[in-house]
Scaffold this active site. Structure first.
Site, short mmCIF file in Angstrom:
data_model
loop_
_atom_site.label_atom_id
_atom_site.label_comp_id
_atom_site.label_asym_id
_atom_site.label_seq_id
_atom_site.Cartn_x
_atom_site.Cartn_y
_atom_site.Cartn_z
N LEU A 170 67.45 48.38 24.48
CA LEU A 170 68.88 48.07 24.53
C LEU A 170 69.15 46.63 24.08
O LEU A 170 70.10 46.36 23.32
CB LEU A 170 69.39 48.31 25.95
CG LEU A 170 70.89 48.18 26.27
CD1 LEU A 170 71.36 46.75 26.39
CD2 LEU A 170 71.74 48.95 25.27
N LYS A 196 63.81 37.51 18.28
CA LYS A 196 63.73 38.68 17.42
C LYS A 196 64.55 39.84 17.97
O LYS A 196 64.59 40.08 19.17
CB LYS A 196 62.28 39.13 17.24
CG LYS A 196 61.45 38.20 16.41
CD LYS A 196 60.20 38.87 15.84
CE LYS A 196 59.24 39.34 16.90
NZ LYS A 196 57.99 39.85 16.33
N LYS A 226 58.67 51.50 12.75
CA LYS A 226 59.04 50.78 13.96
C LYS A 226 59.48 49.35 13.64
O LYS A 226 58.79 48.62 12.92
CB LYS A 226 57.86 50.75 14.94
CG LYS A 226 58.20 50.11 16.28
CD LYS A 226 57.08 50.29 17.27
CE LYS A 226 57.37 49.52 18.55
NZ LYS A 226 58.58 50.02 19.24
N ALA A 253 63.02 46.93 40.83
CA ALA A 253 62.88 47.99 41.83
C ALA A 253 63.78 49.19 41.55
O ALA A 253 63.64 50.22 42.20
CB ALA A 253 63.16 47.43 43.22
N THR A 254 64.70 49.07 40.59
CA THR A 254 65.52 50.22 40.22
C THR A 254 64.79 51.14 39.25
O THR A 254 65.28 52.22 38.92
CB THR A 254 66.84 49.77 39.57
OG1 THR A 254 66.57 49.16 38.29
CG2 THR A 254 67.57 48.76 40.45
#
Length: 326
Positions: A57, A92, A107, A127-128
């Site tokens: 993301l 980058k 890639k 922890a999520t």
């Protein structure tokens, strides 16, 4: 969500654009979607936007920020362990690209060097994530330990397994401050390595350890392998190459292997063949301007770049890997 509640409490109207954050979604289409949203919002030239998510993301967001109005500020907020120690550092950005002529997907073939205005680190996001994502982050941390820091490696040996099980949260098996020390050391190494070479004018980079053979492993159609996992498989093949060249002993190779297993990281892949490994070397020569420039460790915490790996050497290394209890 807590993020929405935070902005509500501050009296700030939040406009969101939700993007899928997997490797399969890191394509130019995702950049276009974000650019559409920025246009619709009429984001101003000096107005930053927040990018909250994992490494893929943040790559997409960085590309969009670089392109929109020829550059607007953005703030990285990494939410995975891997992104906190890797994508949070450096300038980058990139997406995978499917070539209309070759019909192959490459890639990070399309990208930019574009720095965020800032990066906000909050380890409570870790922890999520599920256990596999936490282990995946350790793939990049172990890479840094192998090429730069025996101290970091010893921390992973002693406490990595407990931190994977606890999702990097405080636990009875891990002394206070260890998790923070692991993150701090990792980021410090990345800053020291990337800072003097932000634009990669120097192509011999120890932080490219684990990033020669992993690229093609990740791009195998249908492969169920995350980035840090692929880096680790690459890293173990590189360990065997170091052993074959006499850079390290088998005792050291076994020690690294044991640490990898304790972190719940894969050490091989059914897709790792000598043919794929040699094709990866040829791709490396193309990407690294005419030389392999493949980092191999000479001891835990130090490395050297080599340019002379052969197909025969890779075939032997893949065979030796089969002798381990993966």
């Amino acid at each position: 969500t807590k993020i929405q509640q935070y902005f509500d409490a501050k009296g700030i109207q939040l406009t969101t654009c939700i993007l899928n954050g997997g490797e399969a979604d890191k394509r130019p289409d995702a950049v276009d979607k974000l650019l559409d949203e920025l246009c619709a919002y009429k984001l101003r030239r000096r107005e930053p936007f927040l990018a909250i998510g994992g490494g893929c993301l943040l790559d997409i967001a960085g590309m969009a920020a670089c392109l929109y109005r020829r550059g607007v500020p953005f703030v990285r907020v990494p939410t995975t362990l891997l992104a906190i120690v890797d994508a949070s550092v450096g300038v980058k950005n990139g997406v995978d690209y499917c070539c209309g002529i070759t019909d192959e997907t490459y890639k990070n073939r399309v990208g930019s060097f574009y720095a965020p205005s800032s990066c906000l680190l909050d380890p409570s996001f870790i922890a999520t994530q599920d256990k596999r994502n936490v282990s995946n982050g350790f793939g990049e941390i172990l890479k840094l330990a192998l090429v730069r820091s025996e101290d970091l490696f010893q921390l992973l040996e002693a406490h990595g397994a407990a931190l994977v099980d606890s999702l990097f949260a405080p636990n009875s098996s891990t002394p206070a401050g260890v998790s923070e020390r692991i993150i701090d050391l990792s980021i410090q190494i990345m800053l020291e390595e990337l800072g003097p070479n932000l634009w990669e004018t120097k192509l011999e980079r120890c932080v490219d350890y684990g990033h020669t053979f992993s690229k093609l492993l990740e791009m195998v159609p249908g492969a169920d392998i995350m980035h840090g996992e692929a880096v680790n498989v690459d890293g173990f093949l590189s360990i065997i190459l170091s052993y074959m060249r006499g850079y390290i002993t088998m005792d050291t190779a076994n020690r690294v292997f044991a640490c990898m297993k304790s972190l719940s990281l894969p050490t091989t892949s059914p897709d790792l063949t000598s043919e794929l490994a040699w094709q990866s070397c040829k791709d490396a020569v193309e990407h690294r301007h005419g030389e392999q420039r493949i980092p191999l460790i000479t001891e835990i915490g130090d490395s050297v770049c080599v340019n002379d790996i052969t197909p025969e050497e890779l075939e032997r290394a893949v065979e030796i890997m089969k002798q381990f209890d993966h």
